[in-house]
Design a protein around this motif. Structure first.
Motif, PDB file in Angstrom:
ATOM      1  N   ILE A   1       5.901   1.753   9.177  1.00 42.40           N
ATOM      2  CA  ILE A   1       5.934   2.818   8.166  1.00 42.40           C
ATOM      3  C   ILE A   1       7.055   3.799   8.428  1.00 42.40           C
ATOM      4  CG2 ILE A   1       4.632   4.726   7.171  1.00 42.40           C
ATOM      5  CD1 ILE A   1       2.082   3.131   7.794  1.00 42.40           C
ATOM      6  N   LYS A   2       7.866   3.958   7.413  1.00 40.96           N
ATOM      7  CA  LYS A   2       8.952   4.952   7.462  1.00 40.96           C
ATOM      8  C   LYS A   2       8.494   6.185   6.684  1.00 40.96           C
ATOM      9  CE  LYS A   2      12.502   1.342   7.487  1.00 40.96           C
ATOM     10  NZ  LYS A   2      11.580   0.295   7.864  1.00 40.96           N
ATOM     11  N   GLU A   3       9.129   7.296   6.955  1.00 43.59           N
ATOM     12  CA  GLU A   3       8.794   8.531   6.232  1.00 43.59           C
ATOM     13  C   GLU A   3       9.094   8.358   4.745  1.00 43.59           C
ATOM     14  OE1 GLU A   3       7.288  11.452   7.228  1.00 43.59           O
ATOM     15  OE2 GLU A   3       6.869  10.150   8.939  1.00 43.59           O
ATOM     16  N   PRO A   4       8.320   9.008   3.876  1.00 38.82           N
ATOM     17  CA  PRO A   4       8.578   8.888   2.443  1.00 38.82           C
ATOM     18  C   PRO A   4       9.927   9.496   2.077  1.00 38.82           C
ATOM     19  CG  PRO A   4       6.882  10.528   2.858  1.00 38.82           C
ATOM     20  CD  PRO A   4       7.214   9.886   4.174  1.00 38.82           C
ATOM     21  N   ARG A   5      10.535   8.932   1.038  1.00 37.41           N
ATOM     22  CA  ARG A   5      11.800   9.481   0.558  1.00 37.41           C
ATOM     23  C   ARG A   5      11.531  10.835  -0.090  1.00 37.41           C
ATOM     24  NH1 ARG A   5      11.914   4.273  -0.355  1.00 37.41           N
ATOM     25  NH2 ARG A   5      11.724   3.839  -2.510  1.00 37.41           N
ATOM     26  N   LYS A   6      12.409  11.759   0.163  1.00 33.00           N
ATOM     27  CA  LYS A   6      12.246  13.109  -0.402  1.00 33.00           C
ATOM     28  C   LYS A   6      12.740  13.160  -1.810  1.00 33.00           C
ATOM     29  CE  LYS A   6      10.806  14.755   3.505  1.00 33.00           C
ATOM     30  NZ  LYS A   6       9.437  14.807   3.733  1.00 33.00           N
TER      31      LYS A   6
ATOM     32  N   GLU B   1       4.057   6.025  -5.225  1.00 31.45           N
ATOM     33  CA  GLU B   1       4.127   6.167  -6.675  1.00 31.45           C
ATOM     34  C   GLU B   1       3.092   7.167  -7.196  1.00 31.45           C
ATOM     35  OE1 GLU B   1       3.077   3.320 -10.202  1.00 31.45           O
ATOM     36  OE2 GLU B   1       4.971   2.665  -9.311  1.00 31.45           O
ATOM     37  N   MET B   2       1.985   7.314  -6.466  1.00 32.28           N
ATOM     38  CA  MET B   2       0.908   8.210  -6.900  1.00 32.28           C
ATOM     39  C   MET B   2       1.212   9.677  -6.608  1.00 32.28           C
ATOM     40  SD  MET B   2      -2.391   6.103  -5.633  1.00 32.28           S
ATOM     41  CE  MET B   2      -2.281   4.326  -5.646  1.00 32.28           C
ATOM     42  N   GLY B   3       2.175   9.949  -5.746  1.00 26.20           N
ATOM     43  CA  GLY B   3       2.522  11.331  -5.442  1.00 26.20           C
ATOM     44  C   GLY B   3       2.422  11.651  -3.965  1.00 26.20           C
ATOM     45  N   THR B   4       2.846  12.839  -3.611  1.00 20.83           N
ATOM     46  CA  THR B   4       2.954  13.254  -2.218  1.00 20.83           C
ATOM     47  C   THR B   4       1.625  13.203  -1.470  1.00 20.83           C
ATOM     48  OG1 THR B   4       4.728  14.730  -2.901  1.00 20.83           O
ATOM     49  CG2 THR B   4       3.840  15.092  -0.714  1.00 20.83           C
TER      50      THR B   4
ATOM     51  N   ALA C   1       0.829  -1.204   0.000  1.00 22.60           N
ATOM     52  CA  ALA C   1       0.000   0.000   0.000  1.00 22.60           C
ATOM     53  C   ALA C   1       0.869   1.261   0.000  1.00 22.60           C
ATOM     54  CB  ALA C   1      -0.931  -0.001   1.218  1.00 22.60           C
ATOM     55  N   ILE C   2       1.922   1.251   0.812  1.00 21.81           N
ATOM     56  CA  ILE C   2       2.823   2.410   0.897  1.00 21.81           C
ATOM     57  C   ILE C   2       3.510   2.656  -0.444  1.00 21.81           C
ATOM     58  CG2 ILE C   2       4.998   3.239   1.930  1.00 21.81           C
ATOM     59  CD1 ILE C   2       2.647   3.463   3.834  1.00 21.81           C
ATOM     60  N   GLU C   3       4.031   1.598  -1.050  1.00 23.57           N
ATOM     61  CA  GLU C   3       4.713   1.756  -2.345  1.00 23.57           C
ATOM     62  C   GLU C   3       3.772   2.305  -3.409  1.00 23.57           C
ATOM     63  OE1 GLU C   3       7.050  -1.590  -3.668  1.00 23.57           O
ATOM     64  OE2 GLU C   3       7.982  -1.772  -1.692  1.00 23.57           O
ATOM     65  N   ALA C   4       2.543   1.795  -3.426  1.00 16.43           N
ATOM     66  CA  ALA C   4       1.571   2.296  -4.404  1.00 16.43           C
ATOM     67  C   ALA C   4       1.263   3.768  -4.134  1.00 16.43           C
ATOM     68  CB  ALA C   4       0.295   1.457  -4.356  1.00 16.43           C
TER      69      ALA C   4
END
Length: 159
Positions: free
Chosen positions: A154-159, A130-133, A124-127
């Motif tokens: 859950i880790k913070e999203p990559r910047k 991929e969809m945006g911020t 779910a996180i990867e999808a």
């Protein structure tokens, strides 16, 4: 169910095929979700109702052909979110429904619930990423508030 049987057959085909199995499962699942909810007014509700059957069919397929159940769960959840996004469903609600459906389906199939939760959350996180911020944040927030143990995964999203 019919949806579960169709999913199982389609995922068996994807697993037996050559090439990138995870991507084949993502595409197979996304296509099944779209077909399942065609001509429905509320895509989010339709996905929420059918997601467990789809994930269970995918897990049964992986089990039957000796495929990687964890990868199948992750790829299936990813595919469900991808399809949901494409048809205009609420991605946060879809993420929760797909993750909950994956956990329930894993339990029915006798799979490791902790591992299933990790893989479903990861898919779910990867999808979402991929969809945006905006989607990324919405998916993360929904999972943290709705899925037991998700906060620790859950880790913070990559910047």
């Amino acid at each position: 169910t019919a949806i579960g049987r169709v999913t199982k057959k389609a995922v068996i085909g994807a697993l037996k095929g050559t090439g990138e199995k995870a991507q084949a499962i993502v595409e197979t699942t996304a296509d099944l979700v779209k077909v399942t909810i065609e001509e429905v007014d509320d895509f989010t509700v339709a996905i929420e109702k059918k997601v467990e059957e789809i994930v269970l069919g995918a897990i049964e397929a992986a089990t039957e052909v000796g495929g990687d159940v964890s990868m199948t769960i992750k790829s299936t959840v990813y595919g469900i979110l991808k399809a949901g996004s494409e048809v205009g469903a609420d991605v946060a609600k879809t993420a929760v429904a797909a993750t909950e459906g994956a956990i329930k389906a894993a339990a029915k199939a006798g799979a490791d619930i902790s591992e299933a939760t990790k893989k479903a959350v990861s898919g779910a996180i990867e999808a979402g990423d991929e969809m945006g911020t905006q989607a990324s944040k919405a998916v993360r927030n929904a999972l943290v508030t709705s899925i037991k143990g998700a906060k620790d995964m859950i880790k913070e999203p990559r910047k």
